[in-house]
Design an enzyme around this catalytic site. Structure first.
Site, PDB file in Angstrom:
ATOM      1  N   LYS A  88      15.107 -56.610  -0.305  1.00 48.42           N
ATOM      2  CA  LYS A  88      15.612 -57.507   0.732  1.00 48.42           C
ATOM      3  C   LYS A  88      16.618 -58.450   0.098  1.00 48.42           C
ATOM      4  O   LYS A  88      16.525 -58.778  -1.087  1.00 48.42           O
ATOM      5  CB  LYS A  88      14.465 -58.327   1.336  1.00 48.42           C
ATOM      6  CG  LYS A  88      14.737 -58.823   2.750  1.00 48.42           C
ATOM      7  CD  LYS A  88      14.475 -57.741   3.780  1.00 48.42           C
ATOM      8  CE  LYS A  88      14.552 -58.290   5.197  1.00 48.42           C
ATOM      9  NZ  LYS A  88      14.132 -57.294   6.191  1.00 48.42           N
ATOM     10  N   GLY A 190      14.291 -59.799  23.882  1.00 51.13           N
ATOM     11  CA  GLY A 190      15.652 -59.661  23.381  1.00 51.13           C
ATOM     12  C   GLY A 190      15.974 -58.221  23.066  1.00 51.13           C
ATOM     13  O   GLY A 190      15.681 -57.315  23.844  1.00 51.13           O
TER      14      GLY A 190
END
Length: 365
Positions: A88, A190
């Site tokens: 990440k 969303g």
């Protein structure tokens, strides 16, 4: 050295949450780039994980977040059956004010310098258009637009995977994977949540939604004039009468000491990352007879999609892989029952076993 930075180093080298192979601190003064790239594991293959763009309060907080997120990606990729380890990256700063083409290009050069050990993609604060820019300097970039050889929006398969996790949860708890007639509450409609509503309505589920953005709620109600209702907030949603499934699809930490006692649903299965506020929460869920589908397992459809980009994206191939989240979720519930442990712990054990076996095989070569 500050107390916080000492804690970060302890996490990296000494704690059970550490064990990372490599952490790279990146700075480009000309563009203002400050970034951290964390590679947790490459036992299964090149580390794969998104780039988060966020205004961290301190650099130490950014490093700690990168470490935690990278470790989580190792487990997610392992459980998704991908030949990728976990990594990440975080870029420090407010993306609305400091993001620029120059900064993204500089970031791409840093990722490229790792020679393929880390493959990046979108995350909070970064989008398909950003990955198109990064890819101009780095071929180890996924989440690009179809016009640039990518798969585009990964939320479609993320929602599909969560839907499969719901079906598996229903099969385990009620003996039938059908969600027809079930009442499902979704917090956050969303990018992922609105696709999830469509899957549920197509099967005949009743859906209750909430979102902090009124326009998001309005869009869903306009698209689904029947079978969908809205409530004011998450606190109201989790207490809804007759709720069968609760799907947190917004922020992390949705399952905590305040929300778990109030839940009326028998199943929790959603797209949000890091839903458990602390390790004891899952036991609280189990004590109440609530089945928890581990978030990093059921929301893996997106990472399955971006990983496929590296091989020439094929949507049908990706959807077939994402459909296997159903079987994986059932296997986790079976392991949890056999070992007498919560589902999240069972998922961790399966992922750790796969990573360990890969590392042993690599050393033997």
């Amino acid at each position: 050295m500050t107390e916080v930075s000492a804690g970060v180093l302890h996490t990296l080298f000494h704690s059970d949450q550490g064990g990372h192979e490599q952490v790279v601190l990146c700075q480009d003064r000309a563009s203002g780039l400050k970034a951290v790239i964390a590679i947790h594991s490459t036992a299964l293959g090149p580390a794969l994980g998104g780039t988060r763009f966020y205004p961290y309060a301190t650099e130490e907080e950014a490093v700690a977040d990168a470490l935690n997120l990278a470790r989580g990606m190792s487990y997610k990729n392992a459980m998704a059956g991908l030949d990728h380890g976990g990594g990440k990256a975080v870029i420090i700063g407010d993306p609305d004010t400091v993001k620029s083409e120059e900064l993204l290009l500089a970031y791409g050069r840093f990722v490229a310098s790792l020679g393929g050990r880390y493959v990046t993609a979108c995350d909070v604060g970064t989008y398909v258009a950003d990955m198109d820019v990064v890819a101009r300097e780095c071929r180890w970039t996924t989440g690009r637009s179809p016009e640039n050889g990518g798969a585009g929006d990964s939320s479609v398969l993320t929602a599909f995977g969560v839907y499969q996790g719901m079906r598996a949860s229903a099969e385990h708890l009620w003996g039938d994977p059908s969600l027809a007639g079930r009442k499902v509450g979704i917090a956050g409609v969303g990018k992922v949540g609105h696709h999830l509503v469509t899957h549920l309505r197509e099967e005949g589920a009743e859906v209750v939604i909430t979102d902090v953005r009124e326009e998001a709620v309005g869009r869903i109600l306009a698209a689904h004039p029947t079978g969908v209702t809205a409530v004011a907030d998450t606190a109201t949603l989790i207490r809804a009468e007759g709720l069968d499934i609760y799907a947190p699809c917004a922020l992390g930490g949705a399952l905590n000491d305040d929300t778990v006692p109030a839940l009326t649903a028998r199943i929790v299965c959603g797209a949000a990352n890091n839903q458990l506020a602390h390790p004891g929460v899952e036991k609280d869920l189990a004590d109440r007879g609530i089945l928890y589908a581990p978030d990093y397992v059921v929301n893996a459809g997106g990472v399955i999609q971006v990983a496929d980009e590296l091989h020439g994206f094929d949507f049908d191939r990706c959807k077939a892989k994402a459909a296997k989240i159903y079987d994986t979720t059932l296997a986790i519930f079976a392991r949890a029952k056999a070992d007498g442990i919560p589902p999240a712990a069972a998922a961790d054990r399966i992922a750790e076993q796969r990573m360990h076996e890969a590392a042993v095989a690599h050393r033997a070569r």
